[in-house]
Design a protein around this motif. Structure first.
Motif, PDB file in Angstrom:
ATOM      1  N   GLY A   1       0.825  -1.197   0.000  1.00 14.12           N
ATOM      2  CA  GLY A   1       0.000   0.000   0.000  1.00 14.12           C
ATOM      3  C   GLY A   1       0.865   1.254   0.000  1.00 14.12           C
ATOM      4  O   GLY A   1       2.077   1.180  -0.233  1.00 14.12           O
ATOM      5  N   PRO A   2       0.226   2.421   0.268  1.00 16.80           N
ATOM      6  CA  PRO A   2      -1.200   2.561   0.589  1.00 16.80           C
ATOM      7  C   PRO A   2      -2.050   2.696  -0.675  1.00 16.80           C
ATOM      8  O   PRO A   2      -1.589   3.176  -1.707  1.00 16.80           O
ATOM      9  CB  PRO A   2      -1.225   3.872   1.385  1.00 16.80           C
ATOM     10  CG  PRO A   2      -0.073   4.680   0.824  1.00 16.80           C
ATOM     11  CD  PRO A   2       0.978   3.679   0.454  1.00 16.80           C
ATOM     12  N   SER A   3      -3.287   2.246  -0.541  1.00 13.01           N
ATOM     13  CA  SER A   3      -4.270   2.450  -1.620  1.00 13.01           C
ATOM     14  C   SER A   3      -5.346   3.395  -1.105  1.00 13.01           C
ATOM     15  O   SER A   3      -5.536   3.540   0.099  1.00 13.01           O
ATOM     16  CB  SER A   3      -4.886   1.110  -2.039  1.00 13.01           C
ATOM     17  OG  SER A   3      -5.578   0.508  -0.959  1.00 13.01           O
ATOM     18  N   MET A   4      -6.048   4.012  -2.032  1.00  8.80           N
ATOM     19  CA  MET A   4      -7.034   5.019  -1.647  1.00  8.80           C
ATOM     20  C   MET A   4      -8.343   4.413  -1.159  1.00  8.80           C
ATOM     21  O   MET A   4      -9.159   5.117  -0.557  1.00  8.80           O
ATOM     22  CB  MET A   4      -7.311   5.952  -2.835  1.00  8.80           C
ATOM     23  CG  MET A   4      -6.095   6.741  -3.292  1.00  8.80           C
ATOM     24  SD  MET A   4      -5.381   7.774  -1.982  1.00  8.80           S
ATOM     25  CE  MET A   4      -6.748   8.892  -1.677  1.00  8.80           C
ATOM     26  N   ASP A   5      -8.562   3.127  -1.423  1.00 12.02           N
ATOM     27  CA  ASP A   5      -9.836   2.519  -1.047  1.00 12.02           C
ATOM     28  C   ASP A   5      -9.683   1.432   0.015  1.00 12.02           C
ATOM     29  O   ASP A   5     -10.302   1.493   1.074  1.00 12.02           O
ATOM     30  CB  ASP A   5     -10.539   1.952  -2.289  1.00 12.02           C
ATOM     31  CG  ASP A   5      -9.591   1.182  -3.207  1.00 12.02           C
ATOM     32  OD1 ASP A   5      -8.430   0.958  -2.828  1.00 12.02           O
ATOM     33  OD2 ASP A   5     -10.032   0.808  -4.314  1.00 12.02           O
ATOM     34  N   VAL A   6      -8.838   0.450  -0.236  1.00 13.53           N
ATOM     35  CA  VAL A   6      -8.711  -0.677   0.686  1.00 13.53           C
ATOM     36  C   VAL A   6      -8.009  -0.284   1.986  1.00 13.53           C
ATOM     37  O   VAL A   6      -8.436  -0.679   3.075  1.00 13.53           O
ATOM     38  CB  VAL A   6      -7.982  -1.853   0.000  1.00 13.53           C
ATOM     39  CG1 VAL A   6      -7.677  -2.968   1.004  1.00 13.53           C
ATOM     40  CG2 VAL A   6      -8.833  -2.412  -1.145  1.00 13.53           C
ATOM     41  N   THR A   7      -6.943   0.510   1.896  1.00 11.82           N
ATOM     42  CA  THR A   7      -6.202   0.880   3.108  1.00 11.82           C
ATOM     43  C   THR A   7      -7.075   1.635   4.117  1.00 11.82           C
ATOM     44  O   THR A   7      -7.072   1.290   5.309  1.00 11.82           O
ATOM     45  CB  THR A   7      -4.947   1.700   2.755  1.00 11.82           C
ATOM     46  OG1 THR A   7      -4.121   0.946   1.867  1.00 11.82           O
ATOM     47  CG2 THR A   7      -4.158   2.030   4.014  1.00 11.82           C
ATOM     48  N   PRO A   8      -7.871   2.652   3.719  1.00 14.59           N
ATOM     49  CA  PRO A   8      -8.745   3.309   4.704  1.00 14.59           C
ATOM     50  C   PRO A   8      -9.756   2.358   5.331  1.00 14.59           C
ATOM     51  O   PRO A   8     -10.067   2.480   6.530  1.00 14.59           O
ATOM     52  CB  PRO A   8      -9.439   4.400   3.872  1.00 14.59           C
ATOM     53  CG  PRO A   8      -8.487   4.693   2.760  1.00 14.59           C
ATOM     54  CD  PRO A   8      -7.887   3.362   2.419  1.00 14.59           C
ATOM     55  N   GLU A   9     -10.267   1.418   4.557  1.00 13.36           N
ATOM     56  CA  GLU A   9     -11.212   0.449   5.111  1.00 13.36           C
ATOM     57  C   GLU A   9     -10.533  -0.420   6.172  1.00 13.36           C
ATOM     58  O   GLU A   9     -11.122  -0.703   7.227  1.00 13.36           O
ATOM     59  CB  GLU A   9     -11.776  -0.428   3.990  1.00 13.36           C
ATOM     60  CG  GLU A   9     -12.851  -1.395   4.467  1.00 13.36           C
ATOM     61  CD  GLU A   9     -13.476  -2.190   3.333  1.00 13.36           C
ATOM     62  OE1 GLU A   9     -14.150  -3.194   3.621  1.00 13.36           O
ATOM     63  OE2 GLU A   9     -13.280  -1.812   2.153  1.00 13.36           O
ATOM     64  N   ILE A  10      -9.319  -0.816   5.894  1.00 17.36           N
ATOM     65  CA  ILE A  10      -8.560  -1.605   6.876  1.00 17.36           C
ATOM     66  C   ILE A  10      -8.296  -0.784   8.136  1.00 17.36           C
ATOM     67  O   ILE A  10      -8.434  -1.280   9.260  1.00 17.36           O
ATOM     68  CB  ILE A  10      -7.235  -2.092   6.244  1.00 17.36           C
ATOM     69  CG1 ILE A  10      -7.528  -3.214   5.247  1.00 17.36           C
ATOM     70  CG2 ILE A  10      -6.254  -2.565   7.316  1.00 17.36           C
ATOM     71  CD1 ILE A  10      -6.334  -3.638   4.417  1.00 17.36           C
TER      72      ILE A  10
END
Length: 324
Positions: free
Chosen positions: A124-133
């Motif tokens: 990461g970081p990714s804009m979608d999966v990382t915040p969800e985690i």
């Protein structure tokens, strides 16, 4: 014979007698010393045998303890015939242009801890999966370490959130391109330092924990530089860095859109209560199922008495066997 002659002859005889007596005394002393040595040897022999027996017992105990002790990297490299427990991870799927876990032979050292889990996220970081985690971790008051790659300006708030919420940021590398980073020691160290300096400038975070792309056990690096992993593992530690591998894999490196139930099942199977369990997960945009599996992994850990611990520089690092 005159009186003077007799006196002279008597003195000579007395002198000869004294010399003979001295010789006899020396001979007797030597004989006595010999007898004493022989007798000492006879009487001391049982004690010597006992002492030798104790030494042999201690050597046997030391050998058993040495057999139980985790081997160092050079010892493991010198050992032959170590094939049991090896796991081939030959993923060929590209995740956003990144080869994950290719040609890795995973045989981690055992770090003895009671029912502990360390969550780790790569790429990461990714804009979608990382915040969800991050949301899931916050809801459960669980900390993790994120081994990041190069990122854009839009990702800086996510990185700052990681730090603010007590997570650890680790260095995966500015680049994940094996052909680029494993051509030389300097190429790899520059790859680490470049991302470190960028993170320090953008977030004010001094990241000191590294995860090798492909893990320290990868063999694909041999294609670009023979023996480089052996040199890099030593150099990182010599220069004050730490590196962390894993000993529990969700299997999410093997492809995208793997059912979350399959990832959870893999974790349940590999968790061991007597060791520090370092779980490998990924948080790129292609790994939505990893985020979907996270809550179930956390629930299973809590329900079975595990403690989720943050990875810090004081954590005992889990290392793989180095194969190149």
């Amino acid at each position: 014979m005159t009186t003077k002659s007799r006196e002279k002859t008597g003195r000579k005889r007395r002198r000869m007698t004294r010399l003979q007596r001295e010789r006899q005394l020396r001979m007797r002393l030597l004989m006595c010393c010999g007898v004493v040595l022989v007798l000492s040897g006879l009487f001391a022999a049982p004690e010597i045998r006992v002492a030798l027996g104790q030494i042999q017992v201690q050597q046997g105990i030391a050998k058993e303890q040495d057999a139980d002790r985790p081997q160092s990297v050079p010892e493991r490299q010198a050992a032959k015939g170590e094939t049991e427990g090896q796991e081939e991870a030959s993923a060929t799927v590209k995740d956003n242009g990144i080869l994950v876990g290719e040609n890795a032979v995973v045989e981690p050292e055992v770090v003895r801890e009671k029912k502990t889990i360390y969550l780790t996220f790569d790429d990461g970081p990714s804009m979608d999966v990382t915040p969800e985690i991050l949301d899931i971790l916050k809801a459960n008051d669980v900390k993790a370490i994120f081994f990041i790659l190069n990122y854009g300006e839009k990702s800086i708030p996510i990185l700052k959130r990681m730090v603010r919420e007590g997570h650890t940021i680790g260095i995966h590398g500015y680049s994940h391109d094996y052909a680029e980073i494993y051509t030389s020691e300097e190429a790899f160290m520059d790859n680490v330092q470049k991302l470190h300096d960028k993170l320090l400038a953008d977030v004010g975070y001094d990241a000191r924990i590294v995860r090798f792309p492909g893990g320290s056990s990868n063999t694909i690096s041999e294609k670009y530089k023979k023996g480089i992993m052996t040199k890099l593992t030593k150099r990182l530690e010599k220069e004050g860095w730490k590196y962390l591998d894993w000993n529990v894999s969700t299997g999410d490196a093997e492809g995208n859109n793997i059912p979350s139930s399959q990832l959870v099942k893999a974790v349940k199977k590999e968790l061991k209560p007597e060791q520090a369990n370092v779980i490998l997960l990924h948080d790129t945009s292609a790994k939505q199922s990893s985020a979907d599996a996270l809550q179930d992994i956390i629930d299973f850990g809590f329900e079975n008495g595990y403690t989720f611990c943050p990875v810090t520089e004081d954590t005992t690092m889990v290392h793989h066997r180095v194969n190149n």
